[in-house]
Design a protein around this motif. Structure first.
Motif, PDB file in Angstrom:
ATOM      1  N   PHE A 407       0.807  -1.114  -0.062  1.00  0.00           N
ATOM      2  CA  PHE A 407       0.049   0.069   0.207  1.00  0.00           C
ATOM      3  C   PHE A 407       0.863   1.332  -0.077  1.00  0.00           C
ATOM      4  O   PHE A 407       1.881   1.211   0.752  1.00  0.00           O
ATOM      5  CB  PHE A 407      -0.829   0.088   1.224  1.00  0.00           C
ATOM      6  N   VAL A 408       0.467   2.310  -0.695  1.00  0.00           N
ATOM      7  CA  VAL A 408       1.185   3.514  -0.402  1.00  0.00           C
ATOM      8  C   VAL A 408       0.211   4.264   0.490  1.00  0.00           C
ATOM      9  O   VAL A 408      -1.070   4.324   0.505  1.00  0.00           O
ATOM     10  CB  VAL A 408       0.847   4.673  -1.702  1.00  0.00           C
ATOM     11  N   VAL A 409       1.128   4.677   1.620  1.00  0.00           N
ATOM     12  CA  VAL A 409       0.432   5.424   2.799  1.00  0.00           C
ATOM     13  C   VAL A 409       1.321   6.483   3.218  1.00  0.00           C
ATOM     14  O   VAL A 409       2.471   6.227   3.679  1.00  0.00           O
ATOM     15  CB  VAL A 409       0.172   4.244   3.960  1.00  0.00           C
ATOM     16  N   GLU A 410       0.971   7.560   3.124  1.00  0.00           N
ATOM     17  CA  GLU A 410       1.734   8.626   3.405  1.00  0.00           C
ATOM     18  C   GLU A 410       1.143  10.068   3.632  1.00  0.00           C
ATOM     19  O   GLU A 410      -0.259  10.162   3.376  1.00  0.00           O
ATOM     20  CB  GLU A 410       2.599   8.880   1.973  1.00  0.00           C
ATOM     21  N   ALA A 411       1.745  11.097   4.029  1.00  0.00           N
ATOM     22  CA  ALA A 411       1.024  12.403   4.373  1.00  0.00           C
ATOM     23  C   ALA A 411       2.252  13.428   4.243  1.00  0.00           C
ATOM     24  O   ALA A 411       3.282  13.204   4.678  1.00  0.00           O
ATOM     25  CB  ALA A 411       0.550  12.563   5.687  1.00  0.00           C
ATOM     26  N   HIS A 412       1.894  14.487   3.656  1.00  0.00           N
ATOM     27  CA  HIS A 412       2.984  15.577   3.502  1.00  0.00           C
ATOM     28  C   HIS A 412       2.495  17.129   3.511  1.00  0.00           C
ATOM     29  O   HIS A 412       0.911  17.173   3.269  1.00  0.00           O
ATOM     30  CB  HIS A 412       3.847  15.485   2.414  1.00  0.00           C
ATOM     31  N   GLU A 413       3.071  18.104   3.686  1.00  0.00           N
ATOM     32  CA  GLU A 413       2.502  19.417   3.682  1.00  0.00           C
ATOM     33  C   GLU A 413       2.474  19.839   2.315  1.00  0.00           C
ATOM     34  O   GLU A 413       3.267  19.613   1.209  1.00  0.00           O
ATOM     35  CB  GLU A 413       3.417  20.428   4.287  1.00  0.00           C
ATOM     36  N   LEU A 414       1.520  20.499   1.944  1.00  0.00           N
ATOM     37  CA  LEU A 414       1.078  21.054   0.418  1.00  0.00           C
ATOM     38  C   LEU A 414       1.718  22.631   0.656  1.00  0.00           C
ATOM     39  O   LEU A 414       1.525  23.375   1.622  1.00  0.00           O
ATOM     40  CB  LEU A 414      -0.241  21.203   0.156  1.00  0.00           C
TER      41      LEU A 414
END
Length: 415
Positions: A407-414
């Motif tokens: 799975f691709v599971v990620e978070a980042h700032e825009l």
């Protein structure tokens, strides 16, 4: 825990149960002690043969949802019971009590608000006392929703960026089928909704927050609507067009809000959560399509709650115990993206993406890895017990497992 087994898949002779058992046969670490549970030993033995050599020595356990004694005996033998036997309002109450009483961790696939409310009211104190983790909704409902919000919280906290405010999950891609079991759950909910108290519960946006016997009484407008189109630019400036309501929003949103409750409001005082789905970025066309989805969803639920029209739909809809073809399961996919703006004005996005039919192949992965996390990673899990959510019970451990599973599971700032 000195139990005979690590995981028992209860309902292994059902459609999703066998898919989950097959995933465990293919991916559980060597030495994992797995059992198959259900009403018929003959059918369980047939499933075990189909699973291949890795499952040839798996234990078979005969247990019936109408026999509390058989469920007690099954739970006493395993660290984790992984159940796919639904509708849970019809078949799940005795098992959740058995697991909570015996200190056995529990995972399921329910999408039924009244069942989880029952679990909180009747099993939370039992589970807290015994040390059991009762974790509902460990499939497409509601792992992407719950982990999507949790990922944002984790990233924002690491960056010292404030707290979450208005937060929206957008289903940007969804390809798969629907099973008779899912539709059977909708039938049960539709019947339950005829009761005025159940109807109030279903309409309560905080229905799953609170502890045993403590359902918060809040206005229906205290959170975003589950059934209204949304201007995409209000979600995030990068988005275009109009977003349609996601058909499982009225359940998933309650799970995410329960996570925030269990984390003592850590997501923020101004945290408000909704779920939508993309129907294209062309403004006029997407507005029309979002309206069609809104009306269509309401019409379908209304038809399922009215006996004469439900009987007609039953003639053409999938029957319980059936599901999409192998080709549909293999070619499906889903992508969910969750957007938020923090109290400091910074924008963040989390994402979950996976191949495979979301309700079946991908759900088998999510449920299987949830069971393995509880059974094999106990020393890494948060020190919590009671009726929990995927994010609160397993959090980073489940994220790591899903990433390892592809799975691709990620978070980042825009920016």
């Amino acid at each position: 825990m000195s139990r005979e087994l690590d995981v028992v898949v209860y309902g292994a002779t059902g459609f999703v149960g066998e898919l989950t058992a097959q995933y465990l046969a293919d991916h559980a670490p060597a030495g994992t002690r797995i059992g198959l549970g259900g009403r018929s030993e003959t059918k369980l033995a047939a499933v075990r043969r189909r699973l291949g050599d890795k499952a040839r020595d798996w234990t078979l356990i005969v247990a019936d949802s109408d026999s509390p004694a058989s469920l007690d005996a099954m739970c006493a033998r395993t660290q984790v019971v992984c159940t796919t036997v639904g509708p849970y309002l019809r078949y799940g109450e005795n098992l959740v009590i058995a697991a909570a009483t015996s200190g056995t961790d529990y995972v399921d696939l329910t999408g039924e608000v009244p069942f989880v409310r029952y679990s909180v009211d009747k099993a939370d104190e039992l589970a807290t006392a015994s040390g059991a983790r009762i974790v509902h909704s460990c499939g497409f409902d509601s792992v992407p929703s719950d982990l999507g919000a949790y990922l944002l919280y984790r990233a924002i906290t690491e960056h010292g960026a404030g707290e979450m405010t208005d937060t929206t999950m957008v289903v940007t891609s969804l390809r798969g089928g629907i099973s008779g079991g899912t539709l059977d759950s909708i039938r049960v909910i539709s019947e339950q909704a005829k009761d005025s108290e159940t109807r109030r519960l279903l309409l309560n946006p905080q229905a799953l927050s609170g502890g045993s016997g403590d359902t918060p009484r809040v206005g229906i407008n205290s959170e975003p609507s589950d059934m209204s189109p949304v201007d995409a630019k209000k979600v995030d400036p990068s988005l275009r067009g109009t977003l349609a309501p996601f058909f499982m929003s009225s359940y998933n949103t309650r799970v995410v809000r329960r996570s925030n409750f269990l984390l003592d409001g850590a997501y923020g005082d101004g945290f408000r959560y909704q779920e939508t789905m993309s129907v294209g970025g062309v403004r006029g066309l997407s507005a029309v399509l979002a309206g069609v989805v809104t009306v269509g969803t309401g019409a379908f639920l209304g038809a399922m709650s009215f006996a004469p029209t439900r009987k007609i739909l039953d003639l053409v809809l999938p029957k319980p115990g059936t599901g999409p073809s192998e080709k549909t399961r293999e070619t499906g996919n889903f992508v969910t993206q969750t957007f938020t703006t923090t109290t400091s004005g910074r924008r963040y996005r989390s994402q979950m993406r996976a191949h495979g039919d979301p309700g079946y192949k991908a759900t088998a992965v999510m449920l299987g890895e949830s069971a393995l996390a509880l059974a094999l990673d106990r020393d890494r899990l948060p020190a919590r017990a009671g009726v929990l959510t995927p994010a609160v019970a397993m959090g980073d451990v489940l994220i790591d497992r899903l990433q390892t599973a592809g799975f691709v599971v990620e978070a980042h700032e825009l920016k």
